[in-house]
Design a protein around this motif. Structure first.
Motif, PDB file in Angstrom:
ATOM      1  N   VAL A 193       0.813  -1.212   0.000  1.00 18.96           N
ATOM      2  CA  VAL A 193       0.000   0.000   0.000  1.00 18.96           C
ATOM      3  C   VAL A 193       0.849   1.266   0.000  1.00 18.96           C
ATOM      4  O   VAL A 193       0.416   2.312  -0.442  1.00 18.96           O
ATOM      5  CB  VAL A 193      -0.936  -0.018   1.236  1.00 18.96           C
ATOM      6  CG1 VAL A 193      -1.746   1.246   1.327  1.00 18.96           C
ATOM      7  CG2 VAL A 193      -1.841  -1.235   1.172  1.00 18.96           C
ATOM      8  N   SER A 235      -4.223  -1.178  -5.896  1.00 14.04           N
ATOM      9  CA  SER A 235      -3.858  -2.252  -4.977  1.00 14.04           C
ATOM     10  C   SER A 235      -4.808  -2.277  -3.776  1.00 14.04           C
ATOM     11  O   SER A 235      -5.268  -3.325  -3.349  1.00 14.04           O
ATOM     12  CB  SER A 235      -2.433  -2.047  -4.498  1.00 14.04           C
ATOM     13  OG  SER A 235      -2.105  -3.011  -3.525  1.00 14.04           O
ATOM     14  N   LEU A 236      -5.126  -1.089  -3.255  1.00 12.28           N
ATOM     15  CA  LEU A 236      -6.084  -0.984  -2.150  1.00 12.28           C
ATOM     16  C   LEU A 236      -7.421  -1.580  -2.545  1.00 12.28           C
ATOM     17  O   LEU A 236      -8.030  -2.331  -1.796  1.00 12.28           O
ATOM     18  CB  LEU A 236      -6.298   0.498  -1.783  1.00 12.28           C
ATOM     19  CG  LEU A 236      -5.473   1.075  -0.643  1.00 12.28           C
ATOM     20  CD1 LEU A 236      -5.778   2.552  -0.487  1.00 12.28           C
ATOM     21  CD2 LEU A 236      -5.748   0.347   0.651  1.00 12.28           C
ATOM     22  N   LYS A 245      -8.172   7.392   2.615  1.00 16.46           N
ATOM     23  CA  LYS A 245      -7.233   6.269   2.503  1.00 16.46           C
ATOM     24  C   LYS A 245      -6.970   5.610   3.868  1.00 16.46           C
ATOM     25  O   LYS A 245      -6.926   4.386   3.982  1.00 16.46           O
ATOM     26  CB  LYS A 245      -5.934   6.786   1.905  1.00 16.46           C
ATOM     27  CG  LYS A 245      -5.021   5.689   1.407  1.00 16.46           C
ATOM     28  CD  LYS A 245      -3.888   6.324   0.641  1.00 16.46           C
ATOM     29  CE  LYS A 245      -2.906   5.279   0.184  1.00 16.46           C
ATOM     30  NZ  LYS A 245      -1.788   5.867  -0.540  1.00 16.46           N
ATOM     31  N   SER A 254      -1.145   2.343  -6.001  1.00 15.60           N
ATOM     32  CA  SER A 254      -1.537   2.110  -4.618  1.00 15.60           C
ATOM     33  C   SER A 254      -3.045   2.036  -4.488  1.00 15.60           C
ATOM     34  O   SER A 254      -3.577   1.177  -3.800  1.00 15.60           O
ATOM     35  CB  SER A 254      -0.996   3.235  -3.740  1.00 15.60           C
ATOM     36  OG  SER A 254      -1.613   3.212  -2.488  1.00 15.60           O
ATOM     37  N   SER A 255      -3.761   2.946  -5.180  1.00 13.43           N
ATOM     38  CA  SER A 255      -5.227   2.946  -5.121  1.00 13.43           C
ATOM     39  C   SER A 255      -5.787   1.662  -5.701  1.00 13.43           C
ATOM     40  O   SER A 255      -6.710   1.060  -5.146  1.00 13.43           O
ATOM     41  CB  SER A 255      -5.782   4.141  -5.901  1.00 13.43           C
ATOM     42  OG  SER A 255      -5.325   5.335  -5.334  1.00 13.43           O
ATOM     43  N   GLN A 306      -7.211  -5.361  -2.754  1.00 10.59           N
ATOM     44  CA  GLN A 306      -7.159  -5.972  -1.418  1.00 10.59           C
ATOM     45  C   GLN A 306      -8.527  -5.923  -0.747  1.00 10.59           C
ATOM     46  O   GLN A 306      -8.985  -6.915  -0.165  1.00 10.59           O
ATOM     47  CB  GLN A 306      -6.144  -5.220  -0.546  1.00 10.59           C
ATOM     48  CG  GLN A 306      -4.706  -5.412  -0.997  1.00 10.59           C
ATOM     49  CD  GLN A 306      -3.750  -4.633  -0.109  1.00 10.59           C
ATOM     50  OE1 GLN A 306      -3.744  -4.818   1.099  1.00 10.59           O
ATOM     51  NE2 GLN A 306      -2.954  -3.770  -0.699  1.00 10.59           N
ATOM     52  N   LEU A 307      -9.165  -4.763  -0.854  1.00 11.26           N
ATOM     53  CA  LEU A 307     -10.468  -4.594  -0.219  1.00 11.26           C
ATOM     54  C   LEU A 307     -11.505  -5.511  -0.863  1.00 11.26           C
ATOM     55  O   LEU A 307     -12.319  -6.135  -0.171  1.00 11.26           O
ATOM     56  CB  LEU A 307     -10.907  -3.122  -0.332  1.00 11.26           C
ATOM     57  CG  LEU A 307     -12.122  -2.717   0.518  1.00 11.26           C
ATOM     58  CD1 LEU A 307     -11.873  -2.993   1.994  1.00 11.26           C
ATOM     59  CD2 LEU A 307     -12.434  -1.231   0.324  1.00 11.26           C
ATOM     60  N   LEU A 344     -14.422   2.355  -0.856  1.00 10.76           N
ATOM     61  CA  LEU A 344     -13.243   3.070  -1.371  1.00 10.76           C
ATOM     62  C   LEU A 344     -13.452   4.587  -1.448  1.00 10.76           C
ATOM     63  O   LEU A 344     -12.516   5.335  -1.711  1.00 10.76           O
ATOM     64  CB  LEU A 344     -12.859   2.535  -2.753  1.00 10.76           C
ATOM     65  CG  LEU A 344     -12.104   1.196  -2.764  1.00 10.76           C
ATOM     66  CD1 LEU A 344     -11.945   0.687  -4.177  1.00 10.76           C
ATOM     67  CD2 LEU A 344     -10.743   1.321  -2.089  1.00 10.76           C
ATOM     68  N   LEU A 376      -8.771  -2.800   6.135  1.00  7.54           N
ATOM     69  CA  LEU A 376      -7.934  -3.937   5.743  1.00  7.54           C
ATOM     70  C   LEU A 376      -7.329  -4.648   6.952  1.00  7.54           C
ATOM     71  O   LEU A 376      -7.065  -5.844   6.906  1.00  7.54           O
ATOM     72  CB  LEU A 376      -6.795  -3.471   4.815  1.00  7.54           C
ATOM     73  CG  LEU A 376      -7.203  -2.924   3.437  1.00  7.54           C
ATOM     74  CD1 LEU A 376      -5.985  -2.444   2.678  1.00  7.54           C
ATOM     75  CD2 LEU A 376      -7.942  -3.973   2.622  1.00  7.54           C
ATOM     76  N   VAL A 410      -9.727   3.327   4.795  1.00  5.00           N
ATOM     77  CA  VAL A 410      -9.683   2.081   4.016  1.00  5.00           C
ATOM     78  C   VAL A 410      -8.603   1.149   4.580  1.00  5.00           C
ATOM     79  O   VAL A 410      -8.803  -0.059   4.710  1.00  5.00           O
ATOM     80  CB  VAL A 410      -9.424   2.372   2.517  1.00  5.00           C
ATOM     81  CG1 VAL A 410      -9.289   1.070   1.733  1.00  5.00           C
ATOM     82  CG2 VAL A 410     -10.568   3.201   1.931  1.00  5.00           C
ATOM     83  N   LEU A 411      -7.450   1.733   4.945  1.00  3.79           N
ATOM     84  CA  LEU A 411      -6.370   0.929   5.535  1.00  3.79           C
ATOM     85  C   LEU A 411      -6.819   0.288   6.843  1.00  3.79           C
ATOM     86  O   LEU A 411      -6.465  -0.851   7.147  1.00  3.79           O
ATOM     87  CB  LEU A 411      -5.133   1.803   5.772  1.00  3.79           C
ATOM     88  CG  LEU A 411      -4.375   2.246   4.509  1.00  3.79           C
ATOM     89  CD1 LEU A 411      -3.313   3.275   4.849  1.00  3.79           C
ATOM     90  CD2 LEU A 411      -3.749   1.053   3.817  1.00  3.79           C
TER      91      LEU A 411
END
Length: 221
Positions: free
Chosen positions: A71, A85-86, A114, A82-83, A89-90, A110, A121, A117-118
């Protein structure tokens, strides 16, 4: 109490099935799967393919959650990566819940900052709350859309009926009601054409009159 016992029994059975292949993460994977609805869990115990698919999803989600390094980003080019990838993952985590709306729910989640969202995860409990809330919101939106579309369709038909009746009444006042009713069975596009082209309207009225005459003659014989 019974429900808790049932869940414990299910957990033990799932754990026993998961442990041989995934000894290291068996406890975590079992815990994640136990968040799913009861009928889904029962299906997993009966069907190995369903269980394996769910375990794979949970395993991917677990691996993604344990890799925060993906991330991090250093420059602008990495921001979009990164977005993405986020989002990936989400999506993997949301998909474990088998809501049938994984894509939409992921998109909704989303939209948050950020950092939020992290947090999702890394916190399964928070994620579950937000997934359930998003699912409830989606269902409510669908209900509202259905209500609105039903109303608008009814309103449109009523307005069309009034306009066509006023035009038909000029051509055949005696049978205006019957003829309008017959014309309203046509497609909306055809009805719009009747309103915009008087010649087309006259032809349609004549056809309706002929059909009415035939119908009346059949009744009288």
């Amino acid at each position: 109490m019974d429900q808790a016992e049932d869940l414990e029994t299910l957990g033990e059975k799932l754990y026993a099935l998961i442990y041989p292949k995934h000894a290291e993460n068996a406890g975590k994977l079992t815990g994640m799967l136990l968040e799913l609805p009861g009928p889904v869990l029962s299906q997993m115990l009966r069907d190995k393919a369903t269980l394996n698919a769910a375990v794979e999803k949970a395993l991917r989600a677990l691996q993604l959650a344990q890799e925060p390094s993906k991330v991090t980003c250093k420059d602008e080019d990495d921001v979009s990566v990164s977005s993405d990838s986020l989002g990936e993952q989400l999506f993997e985590l949301v998909n474990v819940y088998n809501t049938g709306h994984s894509q939409k729910i992921t998109g909704m989640l989303l939209e948050q900052h950020k950092e939020a969202v992290l947090n999702l995860l890394s916190d399964p409990t928070l994620l579950e709350e937000q997934v359930n809330f998003a699912l409830k919101t989606l269902k409510e939106q669908n209900m509202e859309e259905m209500d609105i579309s039903d109303l608008s369709d009814a309103d449109d038909t009523e307005r069309l009926g009034e306009k066509i009746f006023s035009l038909v009444e000029e051509l055949d006042p005696l049978h205006a009601n019957d003829i309008t009713g017959m014309l309203l069975e046509m497609d909306p596009a055809a009805l719009q054409q009747l309103l915009s082209d008087h010649t087309v309207l006259e032809v349609a009225v004549q056809k309706a009159q002929a059909a009415l005459d035939t119908h009346n003659q059949t009744l009288s014989t």
